[in-house]
Write a protein that holds these residues in place. Structure first.
Motif, PDB file in Angstrom:
ATOM      1  N   PRO A  72       0.787  -1.243   0.000  1.00 50.10           N
ATOM      2  CA  PRO A  72       0.000   0.000   0.000  1.00 50.10           C
ATOM      3  C   PRO A  72       0.813   1.285   0.000  1.00 50.10           C
ATOM      4  O   PRO A  72       0.328   2.316  -0.429  1.00 50.10           O
ATOM      5  CB  PRO A  72      -0.828  -0.117   1.287  1.00 50.10           C
ATOM      6  CG  PRO A  72      -0.008  -0.995   2.178  1.00 50.10           C
ATOM      7  CD  PRO A  72       0.622  -1.988   1.257  1.00 50.10           C
ATOM      8  N   LEU A  73       2.049   1.227   0.458  1.00 47.53           N
ATOM      9  CA  LEU A  73       2.854   2.443   0.552  1.00 47.53           C
ATOM     10  C   LEU A  73       4.006   2.425  -0.444  1.00 47.53           C
ATOM     11  O   LEU A  73       4.905   3.236  -0.387  1.00 47.53           O
ATOM     12  CB  LEU A  73       3.429   2.575   1.978  1.00 47.53           C
ATOM     13  CG  LEU A  73       2.402   2.526   3.105  1.00 47.53           C
ATOM     14  CD1 LEU A  73       3.089   2.555   4.452  1.00 47.53           C
ATOM     15  CD2 LEU A  73       1.421   3.685   2.986  1.00 47.53           C
ATOM     16  N   ALA A  74       3.969   1.488  -1.386  1.00 49.05           N
ATOM     17  CA  ALA A  74       5.086   1.308  -2.300  1.00 49.05           C
ATOM     18  C   ALA A  74       4.920   2.115  -3.572  1.00 49.05           C
ATOM     19  O   ALA A  74       3.950   2.835  -3.745  1.00 49.05           O
ATOM     20  CB  ALA A  74       5.236  -0.178  -2.630  1.00 49.05           C
ATOM     21  N   GLY A  75       5.896   1.937  -4.478  1.00 50.11           N
ATOM     22  CA  GLY A  75       5.925   2.735  -5.709  1.00 50.11           C
ATOM     23  C   GLY A  75       5.099   2.177  -6.830  1.00 50.11           C
ATOM     24  O   GLY A  75       5.585   2.046  -7.963  1.00 50.11           O
ATOM     25  N   ALA A  76       3.878   1.801  -6.548  1.00 47.50           N
ATOM     26  CA  ALA A  76       2.900   1.373  -7.562  1.00 47.50           C
ATOM     27  C   ALA A  76       3.488   0.332  -8.517  1.00 47.50           C
ATOM     28  O   ALA A  76       4.030  -0.671  -8.086  1.00 47.50           O
ATOM     29  CB  ALA A  76       2.358   2.584  -8.298  1.00 47.50           C
ATOM     30  N   GLU A  77       3.336   0.579  -9.835  1.00 53.05           N
ATOM     31  CA  GLU A  77       3.692  -0.419 -10.846  1.00 53.05           C
ATOM     32  C   GLU A  77       5.122  -0.937 -10.688  1.00 53.05           C
ATOM     33  O   GLU A  77       5.377  -2.139 -10.831  1.00 53.05           O
ATOM     34  CB  GLU A  77       3.496   0.148 -12.254  1.00 53.05           C
ATOM     35  CG  GLU A  77       2.063   0.408 -12.640  1.00 53.05           C
ATOM     36  CD  GLU A  77       1.530   1.760 -12.203  1.00 53.05           C
ATOM     37  OE1 GLU A  77       0.381   2.078 -12.529  1.00 53.05           O
ATOM     38  OE2 GLU A  77       2.276   2.504 -11.516  1.00 53.05           O
ATOM     39  N   TYR A  78       6.060  -0.021 -10.422  1.00 52.48           N
ATOM     40  CA  TYR A  78       7.464  -0.440 -10.266  1.00 52.48           C
ATOM     41  C   TYR A  78       7.603  -1.442  -9.132  1.00 52.48           C
ATOM     42  O   TYR A  78       8.245  -2.497  -9.278  1.00 52.48           O
ATOM     43  CB  TYR A  78       8.351   0.782  -9.995  1.00 52.48           C
ATOM     44  CG  TYR A  78       9.753   0.401  -9.582  1.00 52.48           C
ATOM     45  CD1 TYR A  78      10.687  -0.015 -10.525  1.00 52.48           C
ATOM     46  CD2 TYR A  78      10.136   0.431  -8.241  1.00 52.48           C
ATOM     47  CE1 TYR A  78      11.969  -0.398 -10.148  1.00 52.48           C
ATOM     48  CE2 TYR A  78      11.412   0.056  -7.853  1.00 52.48           C
ATOM     49  CZ  TYR A  78      12.328  -0.354  -8.804  1.00 52.48           C
ATOM     50  OH  TYR A  78      13.585  -0.730  -8.430  1.00 52.48           O
TER      51      TYR A  78
END
Length: 430
Positions: A72-78
């Motif tokens: 949830p707090l990460a860099g989305a697609e990457y």
């Protein structure tokens, strides 16, 4: 593998609020710019093409939901792709997201040029360059100024869509809504083009941290937002062909203005003006998003630090904004709005294919990892909805013309080589 511990945001958004926000994110100027091109392929059955293209948004949106609940707090697609396949693929997908925004702004800027050309006979390319340059300048000046302009333009944009629906009501039933000049092949090709109008649906999942009961409300809001957008798009497509038939707008660079001119005196000028606001708004938002993704990737060390530099006075990522604007202008060199849109969609189809694949891979790679939202229904432990989403992406990908696939493949190859090279450099540094 543990999620980063970062202070939680306040959960205040309700289901209706997230749904309305989602509709606003999806509802862009793609329909203003591309419905004329799509009509030449789908004919009066434009509505069917819109319904088919929405399938990717529905299936892939749920895949985004599961992945975002895991990270949830990460860099989305990457971040999703890095954990499922590896950092090099993560870099490639992150860059494809950047290019989708840049190509998207090029596409809509050409749409802006088409409407302005119809109004005052000004060259389309020059209009598009001016819009991209002025939008980049506004983004550089500040986020508050950009947001104010975007709010005004969004209201006008939505008003134009509702206006076309209302104008078409007296004409409903005047044409055959199953008329397909190129048969189902044309329907599929138009669907591959019109998916551009659904771009942005994946942003809804990024509201998870601020939504009450996100495990329940985010999936519901995503589905509601896509379904309501489908209804609006279908209603617009039925109205626009009812007024003049698909032949009237086929290949037109200013389709909304053309049918409005048929419906009432002064309609051409009024809807040309509305379309200018709508297309300008979308270019502004896409360049804003693209520049911020470039900035974010640079800040995390995935791009040169130069892209993360912030202007001392305006507090905006100067080099990232300039790069996004120049790249968008370069892609105007394609000239043909449908080619630029198809290339933008190529980047999206590949990205979403990988996103759906990531859900499947992570089910086997980390079966016990906590998933606050988990897609139901599996067959031989393979989640069915992501599998269908993957097949849908591949299906629309092969609907693209060979030269688009070739150009997209070349871009993909360059990004893979860059990812492998930069990956080696990072390894050497550490």
């Amino acid at each position: 593998m543990k999620p980063d511990k970062i202070p939680a945001l306040a959960r205040t958004l309700t289901l209706p609020e997230v749904t309305i926000t989602g509709i606003g994110v999806i509802l862009g100027a793609g329909i203003y710019a591309l419905i004329g091109e799509a009509a030449s392929m789908a004919g009066n059955a434009l509505w069917f093409s819109f319904m088919l293209s929405s399938l990717i948004a529905l299936f892939t949106g749920l895949s985004y939901m599961e992945l975002s609940s895991m990270f949830p707090l990460a860099g989305a697609e990457y971040e999703y792709t890095k954990h499922s396949i590896g950092p090099t693929t993560g870099f490639v997908i992150g860059m494809l997201v950047v290019f989708s925004g840049i190509l998207g702004s090029s596409t809509v800027a050409l749409g802006f040029g088409g409407y302005l050309n119809g109004l005052i006979n000004f060259p389309i390319i020059l209009s598009a360059i001016f819009l991209i340059a002025s939008s980049s300048l506004l983004i550089f000046i500040g986020i508050k100024q950009s947001a104010k302009v975007a709010i005004i333009c969004t209201i006008i944009e939505a008003g134009g869509i509702v206006g076309i629906i209302l104008l078409g009501l007296p004409y409903i039933g005047d044409v055959d809504y199953l008329a397909m000049p190129l048969g189902f092949a044309g329907i599929f090709q138009a669907s591959a083009l019109l998916f551009f109008a659904f771009q942005g649906f994946e942003e809804i999942v990024k509201l998870s941290e601020e939504t009450i009961e996100p495990e329940k409300n985010i999936p519901k809001s995503l589905i509601f937002a896509v379904l309501i957008t489908i209804v609006l798009y279908v209603a617009v497509s039925i109205s626009i062909v009812s007024i003049g038939g698909w032949q009237e707008i086929a290949g037109s660079s200013n389709p909304f203005a053309k049918v409005a001119g048929i419906a009432f005196p002064g309609g051409y000028t009024l809807f040309s003006a509305i379309a200018l606001f709508a297309t300008a708004n979308t270019v502004l938002l896409m360049l804003l998003s693209g520049s911020r993704i470039i900035y974010g990737m640079a800040k995390k060390g995935n791009l040169p630090k130069k892209f993360a530099e912030v202007h001392e006075i305006h507090k905006t990522p100067t080099f990232a904004i300039i790069t996004a604007g120049i790249a968008s202008i370069i892609f105007l060199g394609f000239g043909n709005i449908s080619d630029v849109a198809y290339l933008a969609n190529f980047t999206l189809f590949v990205t979403f294919a990988v996103i759906n694949s990531s859900v499947i891979i992570l089910r086997f790679k980390y079966p016990d990892y906590k998933r606050p939202f988990k897609i139901k229904w599996s067959l031989f432990k393979i989640p069915v909805i992501p599998a269908i989403g993957l097949m849908t992406c591949i299906f629309f990908l092969i609907q693209l013309e060979f030269d688009i696939i070739l150009k997209g493949g070349a871009l993909l190859t360059i990004l893979i080589i860059t990812g492998l090279t930069t990956g080696k450099k990072r390894t050497q540094k550490t």
